[in-house]
Each structure stands twice: as C-alpha cells, then as structure tokens.
Scaffold this active site. Structure first.
Site, short mmCIF file in Angstrom:
data_model
loop_
_atom_site.label_atom_id
_atom_site.label_comp_id
_atom_site.label_asym_id
_atom_site.label_seq_id
_atom_site.Cartn_x
_atom_site.Cartn_y
_atom_site.Cartn_z
N GLU A 315 0.84 -1.21 0.00
CA GLU A 315 0.00 0.00 0.00
C GLU A 315 0.87 1.25 0.00
O GLU A 315 0.67 2.18 0.77
CB GLU A 315 -0.90 0.00 1.24
CG GLU A 315 -1.65 -1.32 1.43
CD GLU A 315 -2.53 -1.35 2.67
OE1 GLU A 315 -3.72 -1.61 2.52
OE2 GLU A 315 -2.01 -1.10 3.77
N CYS A 411 -10.80 0.76 7.94
CA CYS A 411 -10.09 2.02 8.21
C CYS A 411 -10.67 3.17 7.41
O CYS A 411 -10.84 4.27 7.92
CB CYS A 411 -8.59 1.87 8.03
SG CYS A 411 -8.03 1.76 6.34
#
Lengths: 652, 652
Positions: A315, A411
């Site tokens: 990521e 998240c």
C-alpha cells in the site's frame, strides 16, 4: 520570528449545496450506521467486535478480542466524527450515545492509564513490546484526536481527562531518559494527536514526546530491530516479516528522507505530525525537510485526482513518475492523511499551492472513496477500470469496480466520515490581521480583529459555479481578506461592492489580499473561470503519455461506460475539442455534465477476427460524455477512465 | 478420405546466412555448455544434478535427488537436440557423448521399464501416485522424442529400445481397462511423443494410449481429484494447491473447450498432441475442436510477436484481448509448443495461415528467447520494458531487462536449443504430388515423385531480403511446387525461368501452386514486398489502442533506449511515416535497421516540476530508430517497446 504569516485554522459553519448534504449524510446515515456496526447490530455485515472488546476489557476479562490490533481506532474515529458533527449542530441524543461510549472507554482504562483492548484481552502484561506491529499508539492517537474534537464541541472534559491520563502514561513510558523505551509507533498518528492535545491543554510534555517520536524514528539502532531482538531473546515466536523499514518510514530519520516512501498512509500521517513539530519548535530545517517531501509527492508521486500511493504491494508509494492508472492504490485514508498534512503546511506557509492541492484531493481522490448515498466505500481509487479484468488478473488485485458496504479492515469508511464532518476547518484561517479564504464552500464564520467583530457569509454554488459572494455583517473591523486565486482559473474577476478590483497588485502567494476596514454590508464577489480545461501530465509520466484529462473548476472528470459504451481506451478527444455542459439536478445527486462531439473512435466490424493488421482503421466521430470522477461507480458496473487519448492536429 | 491435401514434414539441410549461424551456435556452444551444466561442471552456475541423479538411480541408491521433479527432462531435451544436430551433420565425438548418456539412462531403467530419477531416488514404490504434479510422463515424453530424433539421425536403436520398453510400461499402466489407472499427466507432452514413437515403430498401442490421454483428460470424475483422495486416504500429507483445473487443461474434455485456458505451455503441448490424434484417427470433430482453439489463440490471445500466455500468475492464458505489454509472460517454451502445434495443423490443412503464424513466432517471440551469442535466455518475453520498474513493482514481477545465463528451472534454454536444431523440419512438406515451401530459409532438400528424384536448392537472404530463388537439380519429376505467399507481402512477384507468373489463378489456401514437370536447371524466383509496414491491433485490444508497431517482412521491430534515449512512451510515429533502412553487418550480428524522421516527442524543460498542466506541450520532430524485436537486450540495459503511439493527421 520566522514565518511571514503563520495562520491558524478557524472554524466555520457550513451551509452549502454541495457539502451540507454530505455532512448531513455523515450525521444522519453514517454515524448511526457506524454505531450499529461497532455494536455488531448490522445483519449480514462483517463482525466488528469493537464495543464488545471494550466491554470485555472493562469487565477485566481475558481473551476473546475480535478483529485487528487497531480495532479500537474504529470507535475513536466514530467519536471524533461525533465531535465534529456536534461542532456544527449540538444534538442531545447523539451526545448521550457518545457519553455512554466515553463511559465505557473510561471503565476499560487501566489504572496506569493504558487503553488497548487487544493487549488487555489477549496479551496482558505485554503492552508496548511490539510497537512496530500492534498499533497501540495509533489507537491512542485517534482517541486523543477524538477527545479534542468532542471537548471542543461539548465542553465535556470526561474523554479529555481519560485521554490525558493515557497520554501521561505514554509520555512516561517513551523517551530518551533512563528507564524509558526509545520507541515509536509502527503506524504514525500519535505524533499529530499529541500536538493537538498539547494545543488544547498546554501540557508541554505532550509536545516534547511527539517531538521525540518524530526525531527518534529511523535512527540507529533501529528500535523495531531492538524490540524484535528482545522478543526473540524472551523466546517469543515471530513470523517472518518481509516489510522493509521504509514501510514504517523508519529507514532513515525524517530529516534525511528525500522522497516519500513506504506505506502511504503512514508516511503522510508522520509528515503531518512532523510539520506540527516544525511549526511548534520554529524548526526551519525540519520544515524544509517536510516541504521537500511534499514537493516530491506533489511533483512526482501524486495522481491527477490527488490520490497517493501507487502500489498495491505494501500500500505504498513506489517511485518518481510511477503512476499506473489501472493499478493505482490511492487509498482513501492516504488522501485524508495528505489533506491533514497539507492543512498544516498551509497554516505555516499561507501559500495557495497547498490549498490548491487540498482542493484537488477534496473534490476528486477523497470524495471518490464514498458513494453518493454514503453507504459504500472505496479503499482503493483507481483512475481506470475495466470490469472484465476484475478478479481475472493477479497483477491487478485490488481494484474493485463497485464500492463495498463496509470492510473487514474498516479504516477508510470511518476515516472519510470523520474527514467530511471536520471539513469546516479547511475553509478559513486567521491571524491577527488577516482572514484567509482557502476553500469556496458556503459557510458562515465569526471573526474578531482589532477594532471589532464581524461575520463573514460565504455563498456559492461551487464547484459547479465559479461565482462566490462573501458578505460582511455584524459590525466592522480592519483586516485583510485573503482570497485564494485557484491556479486552474485562468482569469478571476474580483469585485468589491460592485467595483472590479485588479488582483495582480495585491496578490501574495496565490491570495488576493484586500486590506480595509470591513463593515456591515460589504460584499466581495469573485468570478472564477469555469471553462473546461484539458490537463496533460509531465512527459516522464509514462502511463499517461499522449493522454489528456478533462477538468472544470476543481472537479476532474472521467468517462464511464454508462454514458460512452465499452472499450473507453478506443476513444480519442481532439486537443482543440469544444465542450458543452449543463447542471443536471437529478443525475448522480446533481452534477455538471460535460459533453464533446470532438471525439473519435475506431470504426470496425464487430465480426472482425483479425487481431493485427497493416490496414488503418477508420475513425468515426463520437460524442464523449464526462461525469465527475468522484461520482463514478454509482450506476451500473462498467468501465471508467480519467485519461483519454488526445488527438492532435497539425505538426507543431 | 477427408482432408484435401494432408502433407508430411520433409526434412532438409539448412544452408542459410540467418539460421545456419544459429544452428552452429547450438551445436558448438549450447550443446557442449548444456552437457557441462547437466554434469555440474560450470563454475558459478546453479547446480543441475541431472546426470548425478541418473548415476545415483543407476547405482540403486535411495535419496539425494537434486532439482525439480522434471529435472530428467533436461537430459532428454539435450539428447533430442543432439539428435537434430546429428541429422544435419554427423559428428563422431558428439555421438560418443550421447551414447554414454544413453548407456547411463539404460542402466537407470527399472526392470519394468520405468525411468524417473525423482521417484527412483526419493519415493521408490510410489510411482504414478501423483501424476498431476510430478511430471513422470512429461519426462517420459521428452525422452521418447529424443529417442526418435536420435534414432533418425544415427540408426542406433539403443535409446529407442529403452524408450519403447518405458512406453510399453506406460501403455500397460494407463488406460480404461480393469487394473489400469485412468489418469493422464499434469503436464501434457507424452501425447505427442507417443504418436511420434508410433509413427516410427508402427506400434498401435502407443497411438491408442495417446488417444486415451487426450480423450480422458477433463472427464468426470476428475482423475486428479481421484488420485488426490487416494493419497489422502493413504495418510499422505498434501500441501494446499490453489491451481485451478484449467491450469492442467483438465477443467473440461478438450472437445468441450472453447478457449485456450490455463498454463500456456501445457495447453499448447496438449493441443499439439490432440491434433496428432485427430489426424491419425481421421477425427473431424476433434480436429474442429483444436482448430477452434487455434483460432481463439490467434484471433484473441496472441501477442503481435507470436508470444502467448499473457499472465505471469500461473504462467497462463488470461482472457480474450487481454495482452498487456509490460506484464506479458509469453514464455519461450510456450512459443515452442505453439510452433509444434501450428506445424501439425499445417500438415493437415495445407493452409498458409498456419505457416504465417509459425513465421511470426519464429522470427519474433521465439528468437527473443535467446541472446545473439547463444549464452543467455529469456523465460519471459515482454513487449515493453522500463528498467526503472524492474524489481520495484510487485505487479510486474517477472519481466527482466537482461537475459539470464541459465535458470534454476531450466526449461526454456534447452527447449529453444532443441527447437533451433529441429528447424529444418519446418521448411518443407510433401505429399505424393506436391512440394510445399512453408518457410524461406536457405536449404537443400531431396524429393522423390512419380517419374523421378530431384533436389531443390533454396537460396535467400531472408528475412532481410524478400528475394528467394529455388533451383531444381538432379533430374526431373512432375509435381506441384507450392510456394507460400506470406500474408504480409502486399505484392509478390513470381518468375519461372525468368518469366513472370501470375499467382492469382494458381493460389490455393495461400500457396501459389506451380504444377509441371520440373527439370534440372529450372529456377523459380520470388520477390516479396519488403516495404516497412505499420501494424495496428484490433480495437478491442485495449493495451495497444492508438499505437502501432513496425514490421518489415516477417520481422517485427522495436525501439530500444540505446538508439532512441529513454522515455520511449513519449515518442510518436506519424501514420504516414517514411522509412529508411539498411543492413548493418556489424550491428547486433547483422540486422536491417529502420529509421524514420517522422517521429515526434514532447519538448520540455528537464527542470520542469509541474506534474499536471493545462498547457499543451510542444512536440519536436525526432528520429526513431527501430531494431528487430528478437535482437533487443543485447546491448546496454535500457527501455524497449514494440508499440509506439501513432500520430494521425486529418480527420477521417
């Protein structure tokens, strides 16, 4: 003295056709939905376990933690969102709910101040032994931010006291003194949270511990190696971990970092905290470091949507000019962290280039993360999607063609909700004699300057219209009204009480600054150039070579299959294309649609089986219909692309 | 009776400026190098262990096998290569070496005929219990092919007898009768090998077992599931295996397969074997099935280089029109299997479209697999490479910018060597009254027809020149000389003894057929149109939308950084570009280089930091230099691309 015009965020009340419905969605839909999710009350949804974890911890139970090590942060983000919502409109029912949650958090707190249900339930006694992986301070940071927001909304000290006690424990535990742990969290967040807590409470130790975290990170010996060795020495079992040190931004001290590397969310959270530290300590060299990291991102590692982090693997940021569109990661949380960071640099620098980037992220790469109905979310925000590929190529693993209702790793959804709820703090800044207007969002703000108190009403149909009206009421005061001149507006007209003002002589760092004694009834009008523009990328950005993107005002557009048919890569747009557009209230919750008839696509026989030919395919004129990128994937599933091939005429 | 003109491969001796040096390389460099590799005599190279495995098996040892389960096949491929080399030129020394290897293979053979060092050393008694994974029949197939090639070269029956004994064991073990295993190998190969062995020996049982393998594959219950369950029932430990059934082409019976799926090498090996079975059994419906699979590949799943298998994940075909250039897999071994398959269809159909594809693979996607010095190899053959990405993006994992000396998994290097050694069988085919010339390669072949025996000398500077001369000598005979008219040649001139012949009236299935009594001194000249052509892809092929590739004759070209600088994606080529070219003998072992001044690239200030702009960059005229794709990566490391953006003028 250093910075010319350090300013401070000034809150406002948003009354805006574009944003108010989105804030209402957060208040009326997302916050109640999240609360149910946290309480595992949503049928068919993945279990959250968050509230259950706190109950178990409050009851002193052992075992039974559900979810990720950062599960607690979901409650923190919810509570912070509630704080921002209440800052806009108090709401007794909601406060009751929040107060009950705060009660629960308080009863889960250990005597030494520690809160963290994962360790309390699963690994009692092992707190702070794996700060690289276990997000204890990340969770703490989110709770501290929540405490500040909730206190500022309600004046209720309860959660603030809880979190100060937790902060005191962290301050005592971490640092360079004998007996302290010289560590820092694997996922930055607490750095900026401690500064917020310091600003509210004045407790200098919070600021100092934050500085310690910022400065210690990346120094030799690497703390993550030290604590790992200690765990191994203690006979703990450890999985092999392939994440490089830059994943955690601990490959080098921040002052030595020249490029934004590693996990994008972690990076920008750290850089935001480091910017706070530079500001608070008047630390010019640290400021230069974070500014050069900002420049690296904005000049070489940012999608045209404002998305950052171009690699699904870890990521992460990848490398300069590496911005594939179909394999973009551009996580919604990274956009939020990027906004937080830009917001801080903007207060220090008072330079519109930060506000311009904030605007780019706001209307594009951030907003794409949430569906128009507020009920589904993108984690990953690609700039080009072909559903035929989805799930069929291992090298495009994460791009989804539809937003998801909620994630196991939740998240992004709560993060985007809290961001939208906090939006009012992105509009204005003040210092003792200037009021900055960074973003053109319908709103009201009250300000006190030497000589008086006034109210500024901002009215606009932004981002669809370029007309902005600011009206002064409530008295008079002398100050400079600093209006951002967006870099995309080729010609901006300003009028003071109907009389045009020449901006060029009064523009500093991208703001037209009008200094006068402002009085009741004064009106500033602004007309931005909303003509459709074609955007091109830097020639070293391989993935968009020969392509163009359509932008109008701050809004970046895309092509969707719903409007243009499939095989969007086959479309070309003339470099001198003419555009028509109109606002359609009932399309995609109200958008300005753009069309051009100066588009072309290949004409071919559908039965054609020739894969390669030396013949030239004929092109036929086609209509291209563009909709705002943020609004994509709110209709039937289909292809989408931001970049379209540009058809050039003549030889330059 | 069915097919109109089934023909048979006819061998020839190659005397060719382009190919003979490559065959010499295989004979003089690759074969000795491989032998040393098999014997672990190369310092610094990865251990092979192949010969050591056979020694250990011959000595009856247990344990100590080195390498993959298919390690034995490296020796088989080497031996087959030797067979082909000796078919061109006998060589006493080389035969001695091969005879010693054959002796070793024979002494490792078990009493029941089984050969397979992995099971003999590691799992004695467990033979044939995991045919999905362990390549026993794959290895056997390669040894059978080697036996045929070596016997045909030398007349020495030793290896043929060994492999017939092994084949007899397999024939007895596998089949539909009671007591037999109804299985088939996870990696097809033995299907085509058994047909070769049948054709040489006349032993019908080999053909029948091959047919069984082809037909049984994919039927319910799936044999791989059955044998897995048996292993589990026997208490064997099994790793979780995520490979889908189509990885092994066992998702459905081949007659029901409509698209080429799964592991590309396995697929084309199976399809080649199935084509043999269709041919031998006059099985029209099976032939239709493999032809429709061929069409699927050629019309929707083949790179312009002839490379196949566009997914690194499972080394597989992906789906129609999914042909990314930077993330191509296009394994060298898949190109070889594709050639083997096309070769078989060509003999059945006598249609130039098969020979055209063979030519495309031959000069492009196959030949790119080996360096010009014969010492290094590509497993993966991408069509676009940026070294800056190499190793820095997880989603482009397998593309390398340099050929590797030898691989731990050494399937491609020995495979390309054996293919080049076998090339003479791709040039001519015959039936009782026709001689087909499929490929234009300098060579000599002797043929007997009714009425006499003649020799055909083919002379050409192909692929650099389009002039081909065929001269008859040695007598006279009546037959039809069928010359392939390559589909890329827009105008082909034929002359018989200096007199132009009109091809249109005598062309069948892409071959100009000249029927006459051919006599000593007859000369056929052919002039192919070697003008540079721009190739475009089908509009549904997203990855090449708006791009063009440069081809001249059968050779596809590419741009390399060595000639054009970096950032090749920034280059554009005019759709009406003029080209100049010349043969440069000392560049890349002698290539025809193409240049165009009708190229354009973006002019920009290197210090420019603006990532996105609404300004239009100026373009400046540039020179584009093209070199053959197969020759790329033989100079300094750099970017490469086959496809270049096409700059169109005017509006169609």
């Amino acid at each position: 003295m250093r910075k010319m015009n350090p300013v401070a965020v000034s809150k406002a009340t948003i009354i805006d056709r574009f944003w108010s419905p989105r804030q209402d969605l957060v208040r009326d839909v997302v916050v109640p939905y999240q609360w149910e999710a946290l309480n595992d009350l949503i049928e068919g949804a993945e279990k959250s376990g968050t509230i259950a974890n706190f109950r178990a911890a409050a009851e002193g139970r052992i075992g039974g933690h559900h979810g990720f090590v950062f599960q607690d942060s979901d409650l923190a983000k919810w509570l912070e969102t509630v704080g921002f919502v209440l800052q806009q409109h108090r709401d007794e029912e909601l406060e009751k709910l929040a107060d009950a949650a705060i009660e629960l958090i308080g009863s889960a707190q250990m005597d030494n101040g520690y809160i963290g249900t994962y360790y309390q339930l699963q690994k009692p006694g092992e707190q702070w032994e794996n700060v690289r992986d276990d997000h204890e301070m990340y969770n703490a940071g989110h709770f501290m931010e929540a405490a500040v927001a909730y206190y500022e909304a309600t004046g209720n000290r309860k959660i603030l006291d809880i979190m100060c006690k937790f902060a005191d424990h962290i301050v005592a535990t971490f640092g360079a003194r004998a007996g302290q742990l010289p560590g820092y969290c694997g996922h930055p967040e607490i750095e900026l949270a401690l500064v917020k807590l310091y600003k509210l409470t004045g407790n200098q130790s919070y600021l100092e511990t934050s500085r310690f975290f910022v400065e210690e990170r990346g120094r030799e010996p690497k703390y993550f190696d030290v604590e790992l060795q200690k765990r191994l020495d203690d006979g703990r079992k450890e999985r092999v971990d392939r994440r490089p040190m830059d994943y955690f931004q601990s490959h080098a001290p921040i002052r030595e970092q020249r490029t934004a590397d590693g996990h994008a969310v972690r990076a920008v959270y750290l850089f935001a905290g480091a910017t706070d530290i530079a500001d608070e300590y008047n630390d010019d060299s640290l400021l230069e470091a974070v500014k050069s990291l900002w420049d690296n991102v904005v000049q070489r590692r940012m999608y045209v949507t404002g998305g950052i982090g171009s690699s699904d693997y870890f990521e992460a940021f990848s490398f300069d000019y590496d911005l594939p569109n179909d394999r973009a990661y551009a996580e919604t949380c990274a956009a939020i962290g990027f906004l937080n960071w830009g917001q801080r640099l903007l207060q220090i620098e008072g330079d519109s280039r930060y506000a311009d980037v904030i605007e780019r992220v706001l209307y594009n790469g951030l907003l794409s993360g949430i569906s128009l109905d507020g009920r589904s979310y993108f984690y990953v925000n690609p700039l080009e999607v072909w559903p035929v590929v989805s799930g069929r190529r291992d090298d495009i693993p994460s791009a989804r063609t539809r937003r998801q209702p909620w994630f196991g790793c939740a998240c992004c959804p709560p993060n985007i909700a809290r961001f939208i709820a906090s939006l009012s703090s992105y509009i204005y800044s003040v210092n003792e004699n200037e009021l900055y207007v960074h973003q053109y969002i319908g709103s009201r703000t009250e300000q006190t300057f030497k000589g008086g108190k006034i109210t500024v009403h901002q009215q606009t149909e932004y981002p669809w219209s370029g007309n902005v009206v600011l009206e002064i009421s409530g008295g008079s005061a002398e100050f400079s009204l600093a209006l951002r001149l967006p870099s995309w507006s080729k010609r901006t007209v300003l009028r003071l009480n109907g009389v045009e003002i020449e901006a060029s002589g009064i523009t500093e760092k991208g703001y037209a600054k009008i200094q006068r004694i402002w009085s009741e009834g004064d009106i500033i009008e602004m007309e931005l150039d909303m003509s459709v523009a074609l955007v091109r990328s830097h020639p070293e950005l391989r993935e968009t070579s020969g392509k163009t993107a359509v932008q109008r005002g701050p809004v970046l557009y895309c092509l969707e299959e719903a409007d243009n048919g499939a095989n969007l890569r086959d479309l070309q747009l003339s470099s001198d294309a003419a555009f028509e557009g109109q606002f359609i209230p009932d399309l995609l919750e109200g958008i300005y649609v753009i069309e051009s008839k100066d588009a072309w696509r290949t004409a071919y026989d559908a039965a054609s089986t020739e894969l390669y030919t030396t013949k030239r395919y004929n092109k036929k004129q086609a209509k291209a219909v563009f909709v705002p990128y943020y609004a994509w994937a709110n209709r039937e599933e289909g292809e989408m692309t931001v970049w379209i091939r540009e058809r050039e005429h003549g030889r330059e």
